[in-house]
Design a protein around this motif. Structure first.
Motif, PDB file in Angstrom:
ATOM      1  N   ASP A 377     -14.218  -8.287 -90.984  1.00 43.41           N
ATOM      2  CA  ASP A 377     -14.453  -7.066 -91.764  1.00 43.41           C
ATOM      3  C   ASP A 377     -15.403  -6.120 -91.051  1.00 43.41           C
ATOM      4  OD1 ASP A 377     -12.792  -8.094 -93.639  1.00 43.41           O
ATOM      5  OD2 ASP A 377     -14.355  -8.674 -95.071  1.00 43.41           O
ATOM      6  N   LEU A 378     -16.319  -6.634 -90.247  1.00 41.07           N
ATOM      7  CA  LEU A 378     -17.239  -5.764 -89.513  1.00 41.07           C
ATOM      8  C   LEU A 378     -16.593  -5.217 -88.239  1.00 41.07           C
ATOM      9  CD1 LEU A 378     -20.663  -7.623 -89.813  1.00 41.07           C
ATOM     10  CD2 LEU A 378     -19.971  -5.511 -90.956  1.00 41.07           C
ATOM     11  N   ARG A 379     -15.782  -6.063 -87.609  1.00 36.55           N
ATOM     12  CA  ARG A 379     -15.185  -5.631 -86.345  1.00 36.55           C
ATOM     13  C   ARG A 379     -14.161  -4.502 -86.554  1.00 36.55           C
ATOM     14  NH1 ARG A 379     -16.331  -8.716 -81.963  1.00 36.55           N
ATOM     15  NH2 ARG A 379     -17.138 -10.820 -82.340  1.00 36.55           N
ATOM     16  N   SER A 380     -13.465  -4.523 -87.663  1.00 31.83           N
ATOM     17  CA  SER A 380     -12.435  -3.489 -87.887  1.00 31.83           C
ATOM     18  C   SER A 380     -13.034  -2.084 -87.909  1.00 31.83           C
ATOM     19  CB  SER A 380     -11.682  -3.777 -89.189  1.00 31.83           C
ATOM     20  OG  SER A 380     -10.949  -4.984 -89.064  1.00 31.83           O
ATOM     21  N   PRO A 381     -14.040  -1.811 -88.768  1.00 29.21           N
ATOM     22  CA  PRO A 381     -14.622  -0.451 -88.721  1.00 29.21           C
ATOM     23  C   PRO A 381     -15.364  -0.181 -87.422  1.00 29.21           C
ATOM     24  CG  PRO A 381     -15.874  -1.870 -90.194  1.00 29.21           C
ATOM     25  CD  PRO A 381     -14.627  -2.606 -89.837  1.00 29.21           C
ATOM     26  N   LEU A 382     -15.894  -1.238 -86.790  1.00 21.32           N
ATOM     27  CA  LEU A 382     -16.598  -1.042 -85.523  1.00 21.32           C
ATOM     28  C   LEU A 382     -15.616  -0.607 -84.444  1.00 21.32           C
ATOM     29  CD1 LEU A 382     -19.233  -1.275 -83.891  1.00 21.32           C
ATOM     30  CD2 LEU A 382     -18.635  -3.668 -83.448  1.00 21.32           C
ATOM     31  N   ASN A 383     -14.464  -1.241 -84.421  1.00 17.37           N
ATOM     32  CA  ASN A 383     -13.448  -0.850 -83.435  1.00 17.37           C
ATOM     33  C   ASN A 383     -12.988   0.595 -83.667  1.00 17.37           C
ATOM     34  OD1 ASN A 383     -13.502  -3.352 -82.205  1.00 17.37           O
ATOM     35  ND2 ASN A 383     -11.832  -4.177 -83.469  1.00 17.37           N
ATOM     36  N   VAL A 384     -12.863   0.980 -84.953  1.00 13.37           N
ATOM     37  CA  VAL A 384     -12.485   2.364 -85.275  1.00 13.37           C
ATOM     38  C   VAL A 384     -13.545   3.334 -84.771  1.00 13.37           C
ATOM     39  CG1 VAL A 384     -12.064   4.003 -87.139  1.00 13.37           C
ATOM     40  CG2 VAL A 384     -11.084   1.704 -87.247  1.00 13.37           C
ATOM     41  N   ALA A 385     -14.823   2.981 -85.039  1.00 13.44           N
ATOM     42  CA  ALA A 385     -15.913   3.861 -84.606  1.00 13.44           C
ATOM     43  C   ALA A 385     -15.959   3.972 -83.094  1.00 13.44           C
ATOM     44  CB  ALA A 385     -17.247   3.322 -85.143  1.00 13.44           C
ATOM     45  N   GLN A 386     -15.752   2.861 -82.393  1.00 15.32           N
ATOM     46  CA  GLN A 386     -15.782   2.922 -80.935  1.00 15.32           C
ATOM     47  C   GLN A 386     -14.625   3.765 -80.397  1.00 15.32           C
ATOM     48  OE1 GLN A 386     -15.803  -1.327 -80.164  1.00 15.32           O
ATOM     49  NE2 GLN A 386     -17.957  -1.267 -79.512  1.00 15.32           N
ATOM     50  N   GLY A 387     -13.444   3.635 -81.027  1.00 15.84           N
ATOM     51  CA  GLY A 387     -12.292   4.435 -80.573  1.00 15.84           C
ATOM     52  C   GLY A 387     -12.516   5.919 -80.800  1.00 15.84           C
ATOM     53  N   ARG A 388     -13.018   6.283 -81.992  1.00 12.92           N
ATOM     54  CA  ARG A 388     -13.259   7.688 -82.302  1.00 12.92           C
ATOM     55  C   ARG A 388     -14.344   8.255 -81.370  1.00 12.92           C
ATOM     56  NH1 ARG A 388     -11.149   9.137 -87.360  1.00 12.92           N
ATOM     57  NH2 ARG A 388      -9.219   7.921 -87.568  1.00 12.92           N
ATOM     58  N   LEU A 389     -15.362   7.442 -81.103  1.00 11.90           N
ATOM     59  CA  LEU A 389     -16.453   7.904 -80.246  1.00 11.90           C
ATOM     60  C   LEU A 389     -15.962   8.111 -78.815  1.00 11.90           C
ATOM     61  CD1 LEU A 389     -19.472   8.536 -80.486  1.00 11.90           C
ATOM     62  CD2 LEU A 389     -19.955   6.215 -79.735  1.00 11.90           C
ATOM     63  N   GLU A 405     -22.712   5.081 -78.327  1.00 13.11           N
ATOM     64  CA  GLU A 405     -21.929   3.992 -77.734  1.00 13.11           C
ATOM     65  C   GLU A 405     -22.800   2.759 -77.487  1.00 13.11           C
ATOM     66  OE1 GLU A 405     -20.249   5.711 -74.229  1.00 13.11           O
ATOM     67  OE2 GLU A 405     -18.423   6.382 -75.265  1.00 13.11           O
ATOM     68  N   HIS A 406     -24.042   3.009 -77.007  1.00 15.64           N
ATOM     69  CA  HIS A 406     -24.966   1.895 -76.770  1.00 15.64           C
ATOM     70  C   HIS A 406     -25.288   1.169 -78.081  1.00 15.64           C
ATOM     71  CE1 HIS A 406     -28.193  -0.413 -74.945  1.00 15.64           C
ATOM     72  NE2 HIS A 406     -29.012   0.000 -75.920  1.00 15.64           N
ATOM     73  N   ALA A 407     -25.469   1.942 -79.157  1.00 20.29           N
ATOM     74  CA  ALA A 407     -25.778   1.336 -80.463  1.00 20.29           C
ATOM     75  C   ALA A 407     -24.612   0.510 -80.971  1.00 20.29           C
ATOM     76  CB  ALA A 407     -26.148   2.432 -81.467  1.00 20.29           C
ATOM     77  N   LEU A 408     -23.378   1.031 -80.784  1.00 17.78           N
ATOM     78  CA  LEU A 408     -22.212   0.272 -81.234  1.00 17.78           C
ATOM     79  C   LEU A 408     -22.032  -1.011 -80.405  1.00 17.78           C
ATOM     80  CD1 LEU A 408     -19.624   3.146 -81.898  1.00 17.78           C
ATOM     81  CD2 LEU A 408     -20.902   1.801 -83.570  1.00 17.78           C
TER      82      LEU A 408
END
Length: 593
Positions: A377-389, A405-408
Motif C-alpha cells: 500500500d505504501l509502494r503504490s503511491p510512492l511509485n506514482v509520486a516518483q513517476g510524476r516527479l 527525489e532524494h526524499a522519496l
C-alpha cells in the motif's frame, strides 16, 4: 567302617543337588551382572548350605559313633554360625544397610566362631552329650524299604541351648530387618518377591524354634530341609523377580519428588517402578506393579514399541476433549557388565510450550501479512509520486525536484528497512551449518561500500549454526554502517572472538566480530546505536543496526559495540554455537565466491 542308608539321605542328596546348582548359577550371574553385595551374601549362604548337606549326608551314612559325634560338632562350630552370619549379611545388603558389614562386625563373627571352636576342642561334650547308638527301622516309604539303621542318641547341653539362642537371635534380627524393609516398601516391591523372601527367612526360624523348644527331637532335625527351602525361595526372589537387576534393593522410592513422570520397565517390558507423577498420569490401578507396557501407554498416541525403542521424541496424550504434549527420553538400564536389564522412561510435559509456539507462529504469520500489505500500500503511491516527479523533472530543471527525489528515495529505503525489521524479528526455528568466512565474503559483494576493503580473519573451517539469509543481512548492514558513518574509505575486518577457532577455554563467549579503522562510535552512544531511528549519518534511516540486533536476538545471540584496535568501531556477536550434525540433515547449499 560300614555304611548305611537312612531315609533322610535321599532328601539331603536332593537338597544338595538343588543348592549346588543354584550356587553354580549364582556365581555365573555374579560375574555377568556385576558384583552386587546381595549376590555375594547369597553365594556364601548357598556354599554354607552345600557344606551343611554334605556333612548331614556323611553323618547319616556312617555307623561309627565317634565320627558322627565329630560331624555334629563340626556343624555346630562352623556351619551354624556361618549360615546365621551369611543370612545377616544378605539382610543388611538387601535393606541397603551395608555400612554394618565392615571389619569390626566381621571380626566379631570370626572371634565367635574361633572361641566356640576352641571351647569344643577342649571339651568335646560342651555342646552335645553322646548316649550311644540306637537302632531304628525298618520302614517303607513310597514303595522303598529301608532296613534297620543306627542313629547317635544325643543330649543337648545347656551350653548348646545358650549358643543356639544366640544364633536364633542373629537369625531373628536378620528376619526382622528383611520384614521391616518389606513392610516399609510394600508398594515398591513385587508381591511374589516379598512372599519368597518371607518364606526363606520364616522357614529357618520356624524349624529352629521347634527344635529349640524340644518339639522336634535332635535326630529328626528338619533344619537341613529348611535350608534347602530357603535357598530356593531366595533364588526365586533374586532371579525370578529381578531383585538385583532392574530395581536394586535397598534403594528408596524412585525419584518420588520429581515432578516429571518416570517409569521403569524390566527386560520383559513390565512396569517394575514408577513415581507418583507417572501413576497419576497413566491413572495406574492399585496393582500397577507388573503391568505390561502396552497397558501403561495405552492412552498415548504412539505405539508401545515407540516408547521402548526410541531414544527421545515427542508424543501426545488424549484426555477427554484436551490433548497434552510430552517429550520422552528412553534410556536402557545396564548393569556393571553393560548387559541391558530394563528401560528407564522419563516424560516431560510441554503442552504450554506447544501452545506458545502455535501462538508465536500465528503472530509471525499475521505480522508478515501485515508487513506485506503495508509495503504494497505504501509502494503504490510512492511509485506514482516518483513517476510524476520524474516527468516534472523533464519539464522543469529545479533543485527542489532533486530534493523531492532524494526524499522519496529515502522513504523507499525506510519501507524496505521496516519490512526487513518486521520479518527479522520473527523467531528463527531452524538453523543450518553456515560457513562463516564464505558468508561474510558473499555479503560484501552484495553491499554498497564504495572503495572500502574487506579483511577476513576467519579460518575457512569455521562453521556456525545460523539462518544463512539473515546472517547475510547482519554482515551487509554492518558493512554499510561502516561505509556510511566514515567520510573516507575504511578497511572492514571480520574475525573470530577468542583464539580464532570460535570456542575458547579462557572464559570468553564464542562468537565473531566486525570492526573498521574509521572514526569509531562515542562511548556514550554505544547503547543508543541499536535504537530504531537512531542515525548519525545524513540520509540514513536509522534502522540498520536495529535490524542487526533483531536478527542477532532471533538467533539467541548477543551483540555489543566497543572500540577496535585501530580506533574505529567493533561489533562483537557472542553466544554463537558451532555447527553440529544435528543442526540439519544436510548443509544448506550456499554460493561460494
Amino acid at each position: 567302617m560300614t555304611f548305611q542308608l537312612q531315609p533322610e539321605v535321599p532328601v539331603f542328596v536332593g537338597i544338595l543337588l538343588v543348592t549346588a546348582s543354584l550356587l553354580i548359577y549364582s556365581i555365573r550371574q555374579y560375574h555377568r551382572r556385576g558384583q552386587a553385595a546381595e549376590l555375594q551374601a547369597f553365594i556364601v549362604l548357598l556354599f554354607v548350605i552345600c557344606v551343611w548337606q554334605l556333612t548331614a549326608i556323611f553323618i547319616n551314612i556312617i555307623t561309627v559313633p565317634a565320627l558322627i559325634f565329630v560331624g555334629n560338632n563340626f556343624g555346630n562350630i562352623l556351619l551354624v554360625p556361618g549360615l546365621a552370619y551369611s543370612l545377616a549379611w544378605f539382610a543388611l545388603a538387601y535393606s541397603g544397610q551395608t555400612e554394618w558389614v565392615n571389619r569390626w562386625t566381621a571380626g566379631v563373627a570370626l572371634a565367635t566362631i574361633g572361641g566356640v571352636g576352641i571351647a569344643v576342642v577342649l571339651n568335646p561334650s560342651l555342646m552335645l552329650a553322646s548316649n550311644g547308638l540306637t537302632t531304628q527301622g525298618p520302614v517303607t516309604i513310597a514303595g522303598v524299604t529301608f532296613t534297620e539303621w543306627v542313629v547317635l542318641d544325643l543330649t543337648l547341653q545347656p551350653a548348646f541351648r545358650i549358643y543356639q539362642l544366640y544364633i536364633y537371635l542373629v537369625m531373628l534380627a536378620s528376619g526382622g530387618i528383611v520384614v521391616r524393609y518389606l513392610l516399609k516398601n510394600r508398594g515398591q516391591i513385587y508381591r511374589g518377591q516379598a512372599v519368597a523372601l518371607a518364606v526363606g527367612i520364616g522357614v529357618i526360624l520356624g524349624v529352629n524354634s521347634l527344635l529349640f523348644a524340644g518339639i522336634l527331637p535332635p535326630e529328626w532335625n528338619l533344619t537341613h530341609v529348611s535350608f534347602g527351602v530357603t535357598a530356593v525361595a531366595f533364588a526365586v526372589a533374586i532371579f525370578r523377580y529381578r531383585l538385583l537387576e532392574v530395581a536394586p534393593v535397598g534403594r528408596k522410592q524412585l525419584v518420588e519428588q520429581l515432578a516429571d513422570p518416570v517409569i521403569m520397565l524390566d527386560d520383559h517390558d513390565r512396569v517394575v517402578d514408577c513415581n507418583p507423577a507417572a501413576r497419576e498420569l497413566i491413572d495406574a490401578p492399585e496393582n500397577w506393579r507388573g503391568m505390561s507396557a502396552t497397558a501403561c501407554f495405552a492412552s498415548f498416541s504412539d505405539p508401545t514399541e515407540w516408547f521402548t525403542t526410541t531414544g527421545s521424541g515427542e508424543t501426545t496424550l488424549s484426555e477427554a476433549d484436551t490433548e497434552r504434549s510430552f517429550t520422552m527420553d528412553s534410556v536402557p538400564i545396564e548393569n556393571q557388565t553393560s548387559a541391558q536389564t530394563g528401560q528407564l522412561i522419563r516424560l516431560h510435559e510441554i503442552t504450554e510450550q506447544k501452545q506458545r509456539e502455535r501462538q508465536l507462529r500465528e503472530q509471525n504469520e499475521h505480522l508478515d501479512e501485515f508487513a506485506s500489505i503495508v509495503s504494497h500500500d505504501l509502494r503504490s503511491p510512492l511509485n506514482v509520486a516518483q513517476g510524476r516527479l520524474k516527468i516534472a523533472g523533464w519539464e522543469c530543471d529545479s533543485e527542489e525536484i532533486a530534493e523531492a527525489e532524494h526524499a522519496l528515495t529515502r522513504m523507499e529505503s525506510m519501507i524496505d528497512d521496516l519490512l526487513t525489521m518486521a520479518r527479522t524479528s520473527q523467531t528463527i526455528e531452524d538453523t543450518h551449518p553456515v560457513d562463516l568466512a564464505a558468508t561474510a565474503k558473499t555479503a560484501w559483494t552484495y553491499s554498497d561500500v564504495a572503495d572500502c576493503e574487506l579483511q577476513l580473519s576467519v579460518p575457512a573451517s569455521v562453521q556456525i549454526a545460523a539462518d544463512r539469509d539473515r546472517l547475510l543481512q547482519v554482515f551487509e548492514n554492518l558493512y554499510v554502517n561502516a561505509a556510511e558513518h566514515n567520510e573516507t574509505a575504511v578497511t572492514v575486518e571480520v574475525g573470530v572472538v577468542g583464539d580464532g577457532e570460535l570456542t575458547t577455554d579462557d572464559g570468553q563467549r564464542a562468537g565473531f566480530y566486525v570492526s573498521d579503522d574509521g572514526t569509531g562510535i562515542a562511548a556514550v552512544d554505544h547503547e543508543d546505536v541499536f535504537e530504531s531511528g537512531y542515525t548519525a549519518a545524513s540520509g540514513g534511516t536509522g534502522f540498520g543496526l536495529a535490524i542487526v540486533q533483531d536478527i542477532v536476538a532471533a538467533h539467541g545471540w548477543e551483540i555489543t559495540v566497543t572500540d577496535s584496535s585501530d580506533g574505529g568501531a567493533r561489533f562483537e556477536i557472542t553466544g554463537v554455537r558451532p555447527a553440529t550434525d544435528g543442526d540439519a540433515q544436510a548443509k544448506r547449499e550456499s554460493p561460494q565466491d
